[in-house]
Design an enzyme around this catalytic site. Structure first.
Site, PDB file in Angstrom:
ATOM      1  N   CYS A  95     -12.168   6.657  -0.358  1.00  0.00           N
ATOM      2  CA  CYS A  95     -12.841   5.896  -0.941  1.00  0.00           C
ATOM      3  C   CYS A  95     -11.907   5.176  -1.765  1.00  0.00           C
ATOM      4  O   CYS A  95     -11.625   5.183  -2.562  1.00  0.00           O
ATOM      5  CB  CYS A  95     -13.746   6.619  -0.914  1.00  0.00           C
ATOM      6  SG  CYS A  95     -14.565   5.432  -2.218  1.00  0.00           S
ATOM      7  N   CYS A 153     -13.927   4.392  -5.122  1.00  0.00           N
ATOM      8  CA  CYS A 153     -13.364   5.613  -5.683  1.00  0.00           C
ATOM      9  C   CYS A 153     -12.297   6.196  -6.461  1.00  0.00           C
ATOM     10  O   CYS A 153     -11.715   6.243  -7.765  1.00  0.00           O
ATOM     11  CB  CYS A 153     -13.667   6.735  -5.412  1.00  0.00           C
ATOM     12  SG  CYS A 153     -15.701   6.944  -4.268  1.00  0.00           S
ATOM     13  N   ASP A 154     -11.059   5.741  -5.774  1.00  0.00           N
ATOM     14  CA  ASP A 154      -9.904   6.496  -6.618  1.00  0.00           C
ATOM     15  C   ASP A 154      -8.416   4.995  -6.301  1.00  0.00           C
ATOM     16  O   ASP A 154      -8.041   5.429  -6.891  1.00  0.00           O
ATOM     17  CB  ASP A 154      -9.420   6.854  -5.430  1.00  0.00           C
ATOM     18  CG  ASP A 154      -9.958   8.655  -4.961  1.00  0.00           C
ATOM     19  OD1 ASP A 154     -10.106   8.481  -6.048  1.00  0.00           O
ATOM     20  OD2 ASP A 154     -10.257   8.842  -4.093  1.00  0.00           O
TER      21      ASP A 154
END
Length: 315
Positions: A132, A135-136
């Site tokens: 992701c 997300c990261d």
């Protein structure tokens, strides 16, 4: 017999359980082999509102579960083999032969990211390997990153990651990308992105929980080489966890549950879906939680007008 059973314990399922429990509907929550969903495989979560210093993914899920339990939600670990949606109450058939009945169901079983299945990959999830970018990506500011995949999702991930990375290498096992032309053009025009075509990932190279490279097979020369990287993003798609439904709930061509516009309702009255099992676009913890709230409210409203069981006689 339960008023409502929630299947799945990611952000969507746990939020639904919190809302149902606070409405005195005493939900039963079924958690499978991965309680907490994909967030339990992440390290620090910095984009969930309310945690200015961030919070560890497993801690966030543990807190949400405690909150649901505080209001009376019941939890049970088990694997659901099949569901009978032909009549009410709905019947859930669990592994081991046990059956459960419910007036309503909330399906929040999520979607599992597809992995390459190569050595060093799974053990380094959260330590340099991710599925992701949204997300990261922030954690890889100024670093070299590899994105594996050839579809639109991989192009989007690679393009997004150039906001943070010093350089991005897009690795694909074929000589041609399968993404749409407009997405390919966007990637080819980005000076931060290098294409690594005709290369098949073989192994994630890492030491002391730090990813340092991706070993690939050069399909043109037949030789192996290592591409230096500090982060590997696998973008080869997701698989919605809907197989246990046996085709009784309407899904799209990829298996994601179809819900009615501006609703969590499925094609079967009394069954609702939330989270990544029906979300093909956002796939964020906060949007999953929001859809879990929607499902609980829709479920509560449905029960008010369609209850078939005399709950006053229940213990």
């Amino acid at each position: 017999m339960y008023k409502s059973i929630v299947i799945g314990t990611g952000p969507a399922g746990l939020t639904a359980a919190i809302y149902l429990a606070r409405a005195n509907l005493s939900p039963l929550v079924i958690e499978g082999p991965e309680p907490g969903g994909q967030l339990t495989t992440t390290t620090e979560v910095e984009n969930f509102p309310g945690f200015p210093e961030g919070i560890m993914g497993p801690d966030l899920m543990a807190n949400m579960r405690k909150q649901a339990e505080r209001f009376g939600a019941e939890f049970r670990t088990g694997w659901i083999n099949s569901v009978d949606t032909a009549k009410r109450p709905f019947t859930l058939n669990l592994e081991g032969g046990e059956t459960l009945e419910a007036e309503t169901l909330i399906i929040s079983t999520g979607a599992s990211a597809k992995y390459l299945g190569i050595p060093g990959e799974r053990e380094n999830v959260g330590h340099g390997v991710s599925t992701c970018a949204t997300c990261d990506g922030f954690f890889f500011r100024g670093k070299k990153i590899i994105v594996v995949g050839g579809g639109d999702s991989a192009m989007e991930e690679a393009h997004f990651l150039t906001r943070f990375a010093s350089e991005v290498t897009l690795v694909h096992r074929r000589n041609e990308l399968r993404a749409s032309k407009i997405m390919q053009d966007r990637v080819r025009e980005n000076p931060k992105i290098t294409l690594g075509l005709n290369r098949t990932p073989v192994e994630v190279v890492a030491g002391d929980n730090v990813v340092s490279g991706l070993k690939v097979l050069n399909n043109e020369t037949g030789e192996e080489e290592v591409i230096e990287t500090q982060g590997l993003f696998v973008a080869i798609g997701h698989t919605p966890n809907t197989k246990f439904l046996g085709g009784q709930i309407e899904t799209d061509e990829h298996g994601y549950i179809v819900t009615k516009p501006d609703s969590s309702e499925t094609n079967v009255p009394g069954i609702f879906a939330c989270g990544d099992v029906q979300d093909t676009k956002y796939r964020q913890a906060i949007t999953a939680a929001g859809s879990g709230c929607m499902a609980a409210l829709d479920c509560e409203k449905y029960l008010e007008g369609h209850a078939t069981h005399d709950w006053s006689q229940s213990v």
